[in-house]
Write a protein that holds these residues in place. Structure first.
Motif, PDB file in Angstrom:
ATOM      1  N   PHE A  44     -41.146   2.680  29.622  1.00 29.37           N
ATOM      2  CA  PHE A  44     -40.221   3.564  30.321  1.00 29.37           C
ATOM      3  C   PHE A  44     -39.383   2.723  31.266  1.00 29.37           C
ATOM      4  O   PHE A  44     -39.799   1.662  31.708  1.00 29.37           O
ATOM      5  N   ASN A  45     -38.184   3.212  31.592  1.00 24.96           N
ATOM      6  CA  ASN A  45     -37.268   2.408  32.396  1.00 24.96           C
ATOM      7  C   ASN A  45     -37.577   2.420  33.890  1.00 24.96           C
ATOM      8  O   ASN A  45     -36.907   1.748  34.660  1.00 24.96           O
ATOM      9  N   SER A  46     -38.605   3.176  34.296  1.00 19.77           N
ATOM     10  CA  SER A  46     -38.999   3.155  35.699  1.00 19.77           C
ATOM     11  C   SER A  46     -40.440   3.642  35.822  1.00 19.77           C
ATOM     12  O   SER A  46     -40.974   4.287  34.921  1.00 19.77           O
ATOM     13  N   MET A  47     -41.046   3.314  36.953  1.00 19.27           N
ATOM     14  CA  MET A  47     -42.400   3.776  37.226  1.00 19.27           C
ATOM     15  C   MET A  47     -42.435   5.296  37.286  1.00 19.27           C
ATOM     16  O   MET A  47     -43.357   5.933  36.770  1.00 19.27           O
ATOM     17  N   LEU A  48     -41.423   5.893  37.910  1.00 26.82           N
ATOM     18  CA  LEU A  48     -41.377   7.348  38.046  1.00 26.82           C
ATOM     19  C   LEU A  48     -41.306   8.016  36.672  1.00 26.82           C
ATOM     20  O   LEU A  48     -42.003   9.012  36.424  1.00 26.82           O
ATOM     21  N   ALA A  49     -40.515   7.470  35.759  1.00 24.47           N
ATOM     22  CA  ALA A  49     -40.423   8.024  34.405  1.00 24.47           C
ATOM     23  C   ALA A  49     -41.775   7.939  33.699  1.00 24.47           C
ATOM     24  O   ALA A  49     -42.191   8.882  33.019  1.00 24.47           O
ATOM     25  N   ARG A  50     -42.466   6.822  33.855  1.00 29.02           N
ATOM     26  CA  ARG A  50     -43.779   6.663  33.224  1.00 29.02           C
ATOM     27  C   ARG A  50     -44.771   7.681  33.761  1.00 29.02           C
ATOM     28  O   ARG A  50     -45.478   8.351  33.002  1.00 29.02           O
ATOM     29  N   ILE A  51     -44.821   7.830  35.079  1.00 31.57           N
ATOM     30  CA  ILE A  51     -45.771   8.758  35.701  1.00 31.57           C
ATOM     31  C   ILE A  51     -45.498  10.193  35.241  1.00 31.57           C
ATOM     32  O   ILE A  51     -46.417  10.922  34.871  1.00 31.57           O
ATOM     33  N   ILE A  52     -44.238  10.588  35.253  1.00 30.10           N
ATOM     34  CA  ILE A  52     -43.889  11.953  34.852  1.00 30.10           C
ATOM     35  C   ILE A  52     -44.244  12.187  33.391  1.00 30.10           C
ATOM     36  O   ILE A  52     -44.780  13.234  33.025  1.00 30.10           O
ATOM     37  N   ASN A  53     -43.984  11.211  32.530  1.00 30.58           N
ATOM     38  CA  ASN A  53     -44.330  11.362  31.126  1.00 30.58           C
ATOM     39  C   ASN A  53     -45.838  11.392  30.916  1.00 30.58           C
ATOM     40  O   ASN A  53     -46.347  12.235  30.180  1.00 30.58           O
ATOM     41  N   GLU A  54     -46.560  10.474  31.558  1.00 33.91           N
ATOM     42  CA  GLU A  54     -48.016  10.424  31.384  1.00 33.91           C
ATOM     43  C   GLU A  54     -48.688  11.714  31.837  1.00 33.91           C
ATOM     44  O   GLU A  54     -49.602  12.205  31.178  1.00 33.91           O
ATOM     45  N   GLN A  55     -48.252  12.244  32.956  1.00 35.89           N
ATOM     46  CA  GLN A  55     -48.920  13.413  33.518  1.00 35.89           C
ATOM     47  C   GLN A  55     -48.249  14.725  33.119  1.00 35.89           C
ATOM     48  O   GLN A  55     -48.883  15.784  33.183  1.00 35.89           O
ATOM     49  N   GLY A  56     -46.997  14.663  32.701  1.00 39.28           N
ATOM     50  CA  GLY A  56     -46.282  15.879  32.345  1.00 39.28           C
ATOM     51  C   GLY A  56     -46.444  16.285  30.892  1.00 39.28           C
ATOM     52  O   GLY A  56     -46.523  17.476  30.575  1.00 39.28           O
ATOM     53  N   ARG A  57     -46.505  15.321  29.999  1.00 37.93           N
ATOM     54  CA  ARG A  57     -46.599  15.648  28.567  1.00 37.93           C
ATOM     55  C   ARG A  57     -47.800  16.543  28.247  1.00 37.93           C
ATOM     56  O   ARG A  57     -47.651  17.493  27.473  1.00 37.93           O
ATOM     57  N   PRO A  58     -48.983  16.282  28.799  1.00 36.43           N
ATOM     58  CA  PRO A  58     -50.109  17.175  28.481  1.00 36.43           C
ATOM     59  C   PRO A  58     -49.908  18.620  28.951  1.00 36.43           C
ATOM     60  O   PRO A  58     -50.593  19.519  28.473  1.00 36.43           O
ATOM     61  N   GLN A  59     -48.979  18.852  29.866  1.00 39.86           N
ATOM     62  CA  GLN A  59     -48.684  20.215  30.329  1.00 39.86           C
ATOM     63  C   GLN A  59     -47.891  21.011  29.291  1.00 39.86           C
ATOM     64  O   GLN A  59     -47.859  22.233  29.340  1.00 39.86           O
ATOM     65  N   LEU A  60     -47.247  20.322  28.380  1.00 41.91           N
ATOM     66  CA  LEU A  60     -46.343  20.963  27.432  1.00 41.91           C
ATOM     67  C   LEU A  60     -47.012  21.114  26.072  1.00 41.91           C
ATOM     68  O   LEU A  60     -47.503  20.144  25.502  1.00 41.91           O
ATOM     69  N   SER A  61     -47.013  22.319  25.538  1.00 46.87           N
ATOM     70  CA  SER A  61     -47.717  22.597  24.279  1.00 46.87           C
ATOM     71  C   SER A  61     -47.180  21.776  23.113  1.00 46.87           C
ATOM     72  O   SER A  61     -47.929  21.439  22.202  1.00 46.87           O
ATOM     73  N   VAL A  62     -45.905  21.417  23.144  1.00 51.36           N
ATOM     74  CA  VAL A  62     -45.310  20.650  22.050  1.00 51.36           C
ATOM     75  C   VAL A  62     -45.994  19.285  21.874  1.00 51.36           C
ATOM     76  O   VAL A  62     -46.034  18.739  20.775  1.00 51.36           O
ATOM     77  N   PHE A  63     -46.566  18.745  22.945  1.00 46.91           N
ATOM     78  CA  PHE A  63     -47.224  17.444  22.875  1.00 46.91           C
ATOM     79  C   PHE A  63     -48.733  17.551  22.674  1.00 46.91           C
ATOM     80  O   PHE A  63     -49.393  16.549  22.425  1.00 46.91           O
ATOM     81  N   GLY A  64     -49.283  18.716  22.848  1.00 47.79           N
ATOM     82  CA  GLY A  64     -50.731  18.876  22.721  1.00 47.79           C
ATOM     83  C   GLY A  64     -51.433  18.473  24.004  1.00 47.79           C
ATOM     84  O   GLY A  64     -50.828  17.892  24.912  1.00 47.79           O
ATOM     85  N   PRO A  65     -52.738  18.734  24.083  1.00 46.87           N
ATOM     86  CA  PRO A  65     -53.480  18.493  25.327  1.00 46.87           C
ATOM     87  C   PRO A  65     -53.630  17.021  25.706  1.00 46.87           C
ATOM     88  O   PRO A  65     -53.890  16.690  26.855  1.00 46.87           O
ATOM     89  N   THR A  66     -53.453  16.110  24.751  1.00 43.95           N
ATOM     90  CA  THR A  66     -53.587  14.679  25.062  1.00 43.95           C
ATOM     91  C   THR A  66     -52.236  14.016  25.307  1.00 43.95           C
ATOM     92  O   THR A  66     -52.171  12.819  25.559  1.00 43.95           O
ATOM     93  N   GLY A  67     -51.163  14.760  25.216  1.00 45.95           N
ATOM     94  CA  GLY A  67     -49.842  14.204  25.487  1.00 45.95           C
ATOM     95  C   GLY A  67     -49.073  13.811  24.250  1.00 45.95           C
ATOM     96  O   GLY A  67     -47.917  13.425  24.330  1.00 45.95           O
ATOM     97  N   GLY A  68     -49.706  13.870  23.081  1.00 44.47           N
ATOM     98  CA  GLY A  68     -49.000  13.594  21.831  1.00 44.47           C
ATOM     99  C   GLY A  68     -48.352  12.233  21.751  1.00 44.47           C
ATOM    100  O   GLY A  68     -47.188  12.107  21.388  1.00 44.47           O
ATOM    101  N   TRP A  69     -49.109  11.204  22.066  1.00 44.02           N
ATOM    102  CA  TRP A  69     -48.558   9.846  22.082  1.00 44.02           C
ATOM    103  C   TRP A  69     -48.502   9.209  20.697  1.00 44.02           C
ATOM    104  O   TRP A  69     -48.002   8.106  20.547  1.00 44.02           O
ATOM    105  N   GLY A  70     -49.025   9.875  19.679  1.00 46.98           N
ATOM    106  CA  GLY A  70     -48.989   9.328  18.325  1.00 46.98           C
ATOM    107  C   GLY A  70     -50.118   8.346  18.090  1.00 46.98           C
ATOM    108  O   GLY A  70     -51.109   8.303  18.819  1.00 46.98           O
ATOM    109  N   GLU A  71     -49.966   7.562  17.072  1.00 47.26           N
ATOM    110  CA  GLU A  71     -50.971   6.564  16.674  1.00 47.26           C
ATOM    111  C   GLU A  71     -50.481   5.168  17.065  1.00 47.26           C
ATOM    112  O   GLU A  71     -49.293   4.958  17.292  1.00 47.26           O
ATOM    113  N   ALA A  72     -51.413   4.225  17.096  1.00 48.63           N
ATOM    114  CA  ALA A  72     -51.059   2.858  17.493  1.00 48.63           C
ATOM    115  C   ALA A  72     -49.968   2.277  16.604  1.00 48.63           C
ATOM    116  O   ALA A  72     -49.062   1.596  17.081  1.00 48.63           O
TER     117      ALA A  72
END
Length: 102
Positions: free
Chosen positions: A12-40
């Motif tokens: 991510f282009n900033s620490m704030l963007a990373r934090i919001i994505n890491e902690q915000g994605r699990p809040q959204l059903s589109v990403f699923g409860p683990t944040g929907g980060w995909g596979e390695a």
């Protein structure tokens, strides 16, 4: 047998963007409860849409890591500014008294 492990990373282009994505994605059903980060081998690193961003509950996002860095940087800048102001005042006072500056 051979066991292979892989790791995937999202940048991510900033620490704030990373934090919001890491902690915000699990809040959204589109990403699923683990944040929907995909596979390695195929990480899902897309950012949030404006609608997804608006749907976040920021009271559930811990920004202490970000604030710690901002506070540390701010303290250093304040100290530097205070020193600059002190030096300027001393130079001006010396100018007024006709004392040559060092």
């Amino acid at each position: 047998g051979c066991v292979q492990q892989a790791k995937g990373y999202c940048c991510f282009n900033s620490m704030l963007a990373r934090i919001i994505n890491e902690q915000g994605r699990p809040q959204l059903s589109v990403f699923g409860p683990t944040g929907g980060w995909g596979e390695a081998n195929k990480p899902e690193c897309r950012g949030l849409t404006p609608d997804e961003f608006q749907a976040l509950d920021f009271q559930r996002i811990d920004l202490s890591e970000y604030f710690d860095v901002v506070q540390k940087d701010l303290d250093a800048k304040i100290q530097a500014s205070q020193q600059n102001i002190t030096n300027s005042i001393q130079r001006r006072f010396q100018d007024i008294q006709g004392v040559p500056a060092n």
